[in-house]
Motif scaffolding. Structure first.
Motif, mmCIF file in Angstrom:
data_model
loop_
_atom_site.group_PDB
_atom_site.id
_atom_site.type_symbol
_atom_site.label_atom_id
_atom_site.label_comp_id
_atom_site.label_asym_id
_atom_site.label_seq_id
_atom_site.Cartn_x
_atom_site.Cartn_y
_atom_site.Cartn_z
ATOM 1 N N GLN A 177 18.970 39.036 55.047
ATOM 2 C CA GLN A 177 19.890 40.015 55.582
ATOM 3 C C GLN A 177 19.791 41.267 54.710
ATOM 4 O OE1 GLN A 177 23.783 38.477 57.254
ATOM 5 N NE2 GLN A 177 23.381 36.889 55.725
ATOM 6 N N GLY A 226 16.858 41.423 60.408
ATOM 7 C CA GLY A 226 17.991 41.015 59.584
ATOM 8 C C GLY A 226 18.905 42.123 59.114
ATOM 9 N N LYS A 272 21.975 44.295 58.947
ATOM 10 C CA LYS A 272 23.336 44.036 59.410
ATOM 11 C C LYS A 272 24.219 45.275 59.400
ATOM 12 C CE LYS A 272 22.584 39.686 60.039
ATOM 13 N NZ LYS A 272 22.504 39.164 61.429
#
Length: 442
Positions: A267, A289, A291
Motif C-alpha cells: 500500500q 496499491g 490508497k
C-alpha cells in the motif's frame, strides 16, 4: 567515539504534545547524509529528537557518551531556535566539537545563522557531497574548506559564503538512506521514500524550487524499485509514502513504478498536482496499491490561484478529485489561508469549494499561510502588502497568523481561519484518513 552525530532538533515546546502525530516519517535528509559518510568509512549516528519528543538538554547524555567530533543539525524555520540550542549544548559539552547546521531555513539565512558563535558551518542547499567534503576536510585533513562548495563559515569576523554547489543531476548515484539508524517504531509511515527532487512550479509560498532547483530531477524507475525491494526485504516494510513534492510529473515513469508495485501486496501514498494526473494513471496507481493522494489546491478562488502563481484551475482540481475517487483512491486536498490578495469574499469562495470537493469524495485540510525563508512570499512581503507581525520562528507553525494583509486584519484572519478549520475537522472522512495512518503503524 562517533565521527558525526546527526540531530533533528525537537519541535517548539508549545507543539510537544502533538509531536508524535506530526512526525510521520523519518528525516530522510539525514539518512542520505549518513549513508554517504558511512560509504566513506565514517562512524555516524542519528538522533531524531522531534520523534522522541525530547527537550534539548536531554541530548547532553548522548553527547557525553558518543563524544562526536561533529554535531550536524538539520533545521526548518519551526525548529531553528532549538537547532541553535543544540549547537550551544554541543559546545558546552565539548568546545572542540564542530557544529554544522543545514536545511531549508539556514540555506537562505546563512549569514544570520553564523552570527551565533556556537555555529561553525552552514551547509546550504543539497547537502550530500558538501557534507562529505567538509567532513573529510575537518576530520581527515583531506582538502581545503575554502574549496568546499555550498558551505558558509566565519573568517576574520566576517561570513564567507563559498560558491553554491551545482545540483546533483544523477540522483541514482546516491546510496539509499541509512534506515538502519532510524527507530522504525517512532514513525507512522517509516516507509517513506524520495524518488525525485526539484519542482518546476512557481508558487509564491513554497521554497522547493529555490532549495532543490526549478528543474524536475528524478531517479530511474529501476533505482526506485531497487530501494522499495531493499526496504521490504531488510526492514519488513510493506507500506510506502512517496515524499516527492510532486510524484506524478512524468506519467510514463509513474506507470512503470506502478507496474512493479502491482506484483506485491503493498500500500502506498503520495503527493501530486491536480494538473498532472489523468484517468489512466490514476487507475494504474489504484491497481498497484495507492490508497491516498494529497493535492495542494490552496484556494477556492481562481483569482487567488492566479495571484499565487499556482498554475492550476478550479476545474482541474474538481476533475482530479472526481477521477481519484472513482479510481478508488482517497483524495486529500490541502488549502492555505490567507494569501496576499485574499478578502472575506474569497475566503467564502474557498469554503464553498472545500465543501464542493468534500461532497465528491475529498478530505480537505487547511493551514495558515506562512512566509518561510526562500519563498517569494518572504522575499517580497512588503510589495505584496504583507505586514509581518510575528518574528518568533517557534510560532511559524502554520496555525498561527504571522502577518496581516492589506485587506485583512489579524483578527479577521483568525476568525476566518477558525471557520475554515472547523469545517475541515468536522468531516467523517478525516477520521477515516487518520484511521488509515494508524492502521499502517500497526
Amino acid at each position: 567515539m562517533t565521527d558525526v552525530l546527526f540531530v533533528q532538533p525537537p519541535l517548539p515546546s508549545h507543539m510537544a504534545e502533538f509531536s508524535r502525530s506530526m512526525i510521520l516519517c523519518p528525516p530522510l535528509g539525514l539518512g542520505y547524509l549518513a549513508s554517504i559518510l558511512i560509504q566513506e568509512g565514517f562512524n555516524v549516528k542519528i538522533v531524531d529528537m522531534a520523534a522522541l519528543n525530547q527537550k534539548v538538554d536531554e541530548l547532553k547524555s548522548e553527547l557525553s557518551r558518543e563524544e562526536p567530533s561533529i554535531v550536524a543539525i538539520t533545521t526548518t524555520t519551526q525548529t531553528y531556535k532549538n537547532a541553535i540550542e543544540v549547537a550551544r549544548l554541543s559546545k558546552s559539552v565539548n568546545p572542540e566539537t564542530y557544529t554544522i547546521i543545514g536545511g531549508p531555513h539556514v540555506t537562505f539565512t546563512a549569514e544570520d545563522t553564523l552570527q551565533d558563535m556556537h555555529v561553525d558551518f552552514v551547509v546550504r542547499g543539497e547537502g550530500e557531497f558538501t557534507m562529505l567534503e567538509l567532513t573529510k576536510a575537518l576530520l581527515r585533513s583531506e582538502g581545503d574548506i575554502r574549496d568546499v562548495k555550498g558551505v558558509s563559515y566565519r573568517k576574520d569576523d566576517r561570513v564567507v559564503n563559498n560558491p553554491s554547489r551545482p545540483l546533483i543531476q544523477d540522483l541514482d548515484c546516491l546510496p539509499f538512506p541509512a534506515r538502519e539508524l532510524f527507530r522504525k517504531e517512532l514513525y507512522r509511515l517509516p516507509g517513506s521514500i524520495i524518488t525525485s527532487r526539484g519542482c518546476p512550479s512557481r508558487c509564491i509560498f513554497c521554497s522547493a524550487g529555490a532549495m532543490w532547483g526549478r528543474i524536475y530531477r528524478f531517479r530511474s524507475p529501476g533505482n526506485v524499485i531497487d530501494e522499495i525491494e531493499h526496504m521490504s526485504s531488510n526492514f519488513d516494510i510493506d507500506t510506502f509514502f512517496i515524499a516527492d513534492d510532486t510524484f506524478t510529473v512524468v506519467k510514463d515513469r509513474v506507470r512503470r513504478i506502478c507496474g512493479y508495485m502491482k506484483k506485491f501486496d503493498f500500500q502506498w501514498f503520495c503527493e501530486a498536482r491536480v494538473n498532472t494526473v489523468n484517468k489512466e494513471v490514476l487507475e494504474d496507481m489504484a491497481e498497484s496499491g495507492c490508497k491516498v493522494i494529497q493535492y495542494g489546491v490552496e484556494s477556492g478562488s481562481q483569482k487567488i490561484l492566479n495571484s499565487i502563481r499556482k498554475g492550476i484551475t478550479l476545474s482541474q482540481a474538481r476533475r482530479a478529485v472526481e477521477l481519484t475517487s472513482k479510481a478508488g483512491i482517497l483524495p486529500v486536498c490541502s488549502f492555505m489561508f490567507p494569501h496576499p490578495e485574499d478578502t472575506v469574499e474569497t475566503a467564502m469562495e474557498t469554503k464553498n469549494f472545500m465543501n464542493e470537493l468534500s461532497r465528491i469524495g475529498a478530505v480537505v485540510l487547511i493551514s495558515m499561510t506562512t512566509p518561510f525563508p526562500g519563498t517569494y512570499l518572504y522575499d517580497h512581503a512588503e510589495e505584496l502588502g504583507l505586514t509581518i507581525v510575528l518574528k518568533d520562528t517557534d510560532r511559524y507553525d502554520m496555525v498561527t497568523p504571522v502577518f496581516r494583509t492589506r485587506y485583512l486584519s489579524i483578527e479577521q484572519i483568525e476568525e476566518l481561519f477558525d471557520d475554515l478549520v472547523s469545517f475541515c475537522i468536522s468531516q467523517e472522512k478525516f477520521q477515516y484518513y487518520q484511521e488509515m495512518l494508524n492502521d499502517k503503524k500497526e
